[in-house]
Scaffold this active site. Sequence first.
Site, PDB file in Angstrom:
ATOM      1  N   ASP A   1      -0.789   1.489  -4.131  1.00 60.36           N
ATOM      2  CA  ASP A   1      -1.517   0.538  -4.704  1.00 60.36           C
ATOM      3  C   ASP A   1      -2.976   1.012  -5.538  1.00 60.36           C
ATOM      4  O   ASP A   1      -3.629   0.357  -5.804  1.00 60.36           O
ATOM      5  CB  ASP A   1      -1.889  -0.617  -4.118  1.00 60.36           C
TER       6      ASP A   1
ATOM      7  N   ASP B   1      -2.426   6.617  -3.439  1.00 59.58           N
ATOM      8  CA  ASP B   1      -1.346   5.847  -2.793  1.00 59.58           C
ATOM      9  C   ASP B   1      -0.600   4.772  -3.667  1.00 59.58           C
ATOM     10  O   ASP B   1      -0.748   4.558  -4.973  1.00 59.58           O
ATOM     11  CB  ASP B   1      -1.580   5.337  -1.417  1.00 59.58           C
TER      12      ASP B   1
ATOM     13  N   SER C   1      -8.578   6.913   7.008  1.00 61.39           N
ATOM     14  CA  SER C   1      -7.292   6.925   6.359  1.00 61.39           C
ATOM     15  C   SER C   1      -7.198   7.108   4.850  1.00 61.39           C
ATOM     16  O   SER C   1      -6.595   6.351   3.994  1.00 61.39           O
ATOM     17  CB  SER C   1      -6.746   5.581   6.730  1.00 61.39           C
TER      18      SER C   1
ATOM     19  N   LYS D   1      -1.443 -10.065  -0.458  1.00 62.20           N
ATOM     20  CA  LYS D   1      -2.876 -10.628   0.041  1.00 62.20           C
ATOM     21  C   LYS D   1      -3.543 -11.349  -0.816  1.00 62.20           C
ATOM     22  O   LYS D   1      -3.597 -11.217  -2.034  1.00 62.20           O
ATOM     23  CB  LYS D   1      -3.683  -9.418   0.951  1.00 62.20           C
TER      24      LYS D   1
ATOM     25  N   ASP E   1      -5.381   2.578  -3.880  1.00 64.58           N
ATOM     26  CA  ASP E   1      -6.825   2.524  -3.220  1.00 64.58           C
ATOM     27  C   ASP E   1      -7.113   3.719  -2.319  1.00 64.58           C
ATOM     28  O   ASP E   1      -8.422   3.874  -2.237  1.00 64.58           O
ATOM     29  CB  ASP E   1      -7.086   1.211  -2.478  1.00 64.58           C
ATOM     30  N   ARG E   2      -6.060   4.622  -2.016  1.00 68.02           N
ATOM     31  CA  ARG E   2      -6.376   5.667  -1.358  1.00 68.02           C
ATOM     32  C   ARG E   2      -6.387   6.906  -1.885  1.00 68.02           C
ATOM     33  O   ARG E   2      -5.852   6.888  -3.143  1.00 68.02           O
ATOM     34  CB  ARG E   2      -5.299   5.759  -0.134  1.00 68.02           C
TER      35      ARG E   2
ATOM     36  N   SER F   1       0.768  -1.103   0.008  1.00 70.50           N
ATOM     37  CA  SER F   1       0.026   0.156  -0.052  1.00 70.50           C
ATOM     38  C   SER F   1       0.931   1.314  -0.045  1.00 70.50           C
ATOM     39  O   SER F   1       1.622   1.308  -1.013  1.00 70.50           O
ATOM     40  CB  SER F   1      -0.992  -0.055   1.429  1.00 70.50           C
ATOM     41  N   HIS F   2       0.924   2.144   1.122  1.00 71.50           N
ATOM     42  CA  HIS F   2       1.458   3.508   1.244  1.00 71.50           C
ATOM     43  C   HIS F   2       2.557   3.209   1.800  1.00 71.50           C
ATOM     44  O   HIS F   2       3.355   4.273   1.782  1.00 71.50           O
ATOM     45  CB  HIS F   2       0.454   4.275   1.887  1.00 71.50           C
TER      46      HIS F   2
ATOM     47  N   THR G   1     -12.100  -0.860  12.059  1.00 71.63           N
ATOM     48  CA  THR G   1     -11.000  -0.272  10.774  1.00 71.63           C
ATOM     49  C   THR G   1     -10.599  -1.395   9.879  1.00 71.63           C
ATOM     50  O   THR G   1     -10.478  -2.631  10.347  1.00 71.63           O
ATOM     51  CB  THR G   1      -9.644   0.103  11.559  1.00 71.63           C
TER      52      THR G   1
ATOM     53  N   LYS H   1     -11.372  -0.095  -1.521  1.00 71.34           N
ATOM     54  CA  LYS H   1     -11.479   1.329  -1.759  1.00 71.34           C
ATOM     55  C   LYS H   1     -10.937   1.749  -3.126  1.00 71.34           C
ATOM     56  O   LYS H   1      -9.970   0.936  -3.650  1.00 71.34           O
ATOM     57  CB  LYS H   1     -10.720   2.186  -0.577  1.00 71.34           C
TER      58      LYS H   1
HETATM   59  C1  G1P Z   1      -4.403   1.251   8.095  1.00 76.02           C
HETATM   60  C2  G1P Z   1      -5.824   2.110   8.088  1.00 76.02           C
HETATM   61  C3  G1P Z   1      -6.981   1.573   7.845  1.00 76.02           C
HETATM   62  C4  G1P Z   1      -6.727   0.985   6.534  1.00 76.02           C
HETATM   63  C5  G1P Z   1      -5.614   0.045   6.727  1.00 76.02           C
HETATM   64  C6  G1P Z   1      -5.289  -0.550   5.207  1.00 76.02           C
HETATM   65  O1  G1P Z   1      -4.458   0.375   9.149  1.00 76.02           O
HETATM   66  O2  G1P Z   1      -5.654   3.076   9.395  1.00 76.02           O
HETATM   67  O3  G1P Z   1      -7.954   2.597   7.881  1.00 76.02           O
HETATM   68  O4  G1P Z   1      -8.013   0.274   6.333  1.00 76.02           O
HETATM   69  O5  G1P Z   1      -4.540   0.817   6.997  1.00 76.02           O
HETATM   70  O6  G1P Z   1      -5.062   0.362   4.276  1.00 76.02           O
HETATM   71  P1  G1P Z   1      -3.871   0.577  10.585  1.00 76.02           P
HETATM   72  O7  G1P Z   1      -2.366   0.733  10.242  1.00 76.02           O
HETATM   73  O8  G1P Z   1      -4.461   1.705  11.354  1.00 76.02           O
HETATM   74  O9  G1P Z   1      -4.093  -0.738  11.322  1.00 76.02           O
HETATM   75 ZN    ZN Z   2      -3.175   1.190  -0.470  1.00 76.92          ZN
END
Ligand code: G1P
Ligand code: ZN
Length: 543
Positions: free
Chosen positions: A279, A277, A365, A126, A281-282, A113-114, A344, A376
């Site tokens: 990948d 971000d 987030s 995943k 999704d954000r 991800s980010h 979350t 997302k």
């Molecule tokens: C974080 C974000 C959450 C999101 C997840 C995956 O998780 O807070 O909203 O769904 O990344 O992108 P966290 O590190 O808080 O568990």
């Molecule tokens: Zn992501």
Amino acid sequence: MTATVVATRPIEGQKPGTSGLRKKTAVFREPGYLENYVQAVIDGVGGVAGREIVVGGDGRFFNDTAIGVILRMLAANGAAKAIVGQGGMLSTPAASNLIRTRRAFGGFVLSASHNPGGEDGDFGLKFNVANGGPAPEPITDAIFARTRTIDAYRIVQDAAPPLSSVGTASLAGLAVEVVDPVADYVAMMERLVDFGRIRALFASGFRLRFDAMNAVTGPYAKAILEDRLGAPRGTVVNAVPLPDFGGGHPDPNPVYAAPLYALMGSGDAPDMGAASDGDGDRNIVLGRSLPVSPSDSLAVLAANLHLAKGYAGGLKGIARSMPTSRAADRVAAKLGVPLYETPTGWKFFGNLLDAGRATICGEESAGTGSDHVREKDGLWAVLVWLDIVAARGLSVADIVRDHWRGFGRDYYTRHDYEAIDTAAGDALMVALREAIPTLPGRGAAGLTVTQADDFAYTDPTDGSVSNRQGVRVMFDNGARAVFRLSGTGTEGATLRVYLETFEPDLARHHLDPQHALAPVIAAADQLAGIAERTGRAGPDVIT
Ligand code: G1P
Ligand code: ZN
């Protein structure tokens, strides 16, 4: 049969309750580690014999190598077909879409991800299931259990075919179909938003800056915004995906997307700023001198979604993660649709979307999405914003201010304390949880606690219960503080403190959020002993 069975030993798999595995790239590169995890996934999902599986990732370092291994293992495990993004690339929402449109059994999504990429960065993997969403808990539990007992994996010795051009090849009985990663996604967006109307907006001189952060969204954003919607060349910046994201964190927050935030605050700001971000999704959306908080973005999108082409029929319901602000609740109340407050993580939304209970979902987030996929979707959110801007003929900032006028403003911020000592993070949460019964009535920084609990969620679709999802503290002025530890960090512990307060008074809608939230920020610190327990003078990242 060319499959080889390789004897091996258990690995440290994913944390229970998380939907994928995220580790330092170096860990994934340890001999057998990736292979063991992939086999644990294959076994955990009940095998892949005869199945079609989507494979793609965000292009970070090790993406192509890992895909080669996955293809060789899918072949050895008897899968019928792999559908792979060209060059190994698929944004997470595009992968979700592909799984759904191809009616595949599921898909391997490679991304952290980010988080930063590269040899010293992070890698992740995943498995998404047939609805296009992350594997649900019973499956992730089975995968995790398998990582503890695994003693062999299956792989073919043949080399995986190149992924550089579209077409179908064969790998020891596995059909490997390399597809254009962008085409299906563009077609889907064309159904959801009014391309003609957005094209007219750009033709009228509307200026957008989309920062793809050298991550996977670049080709998608260029294809849609510049090629299809006529935004000027150069609208999408940092458009070329790089294995190390150009050395940055592909996270569209004020720290890592600082140039975009600076531009949008300057005299030279275009009409709208946006970023996604690693990948894809954000998302973050910024008006001139007004970054839209993701919680507000969810609320504004929900309130205006009927204006977007694909949602003219209105909304079935709105879902938000618990730490996301309550701005969306006010919209749901006004529309007379249900509001779901989930733990979350995106997987909880999947059940609601599948059951037709919610149309739009979001997290603080920087995640927003709808029932079009089961992840997302960053670029989707940007396109819906554009469609709403085009439909209403107002600027981003005016749409947000109009929203606050109608609903009041939910000031919101998240404070992250990153890579703190794991024991200190755990101890803080244990102490806070133990203190819950004693908190109501307690004063802190001029506020008084009215209620406190540890969030628990019962899924309305299947009755499953998730406990201990974060400590919520309510104050007498309507403010709220939420505390939880990150489940996605890869170093030590990350404490997230979510702070919000409701301001109905129009005259006080111009305040800086950190200023408006100062009392609840101070109260949260006092009640949880953050400075004292973490040894940190302040948060590392404020969003
Ligand atoms: C974080 C974000 C959450 C999101 C997840 C995956 O998780 O807070 O909203 O769904 O990344 O992108 P966290 O590190 O808080 O568990
Ligand atoms: Zn992501």
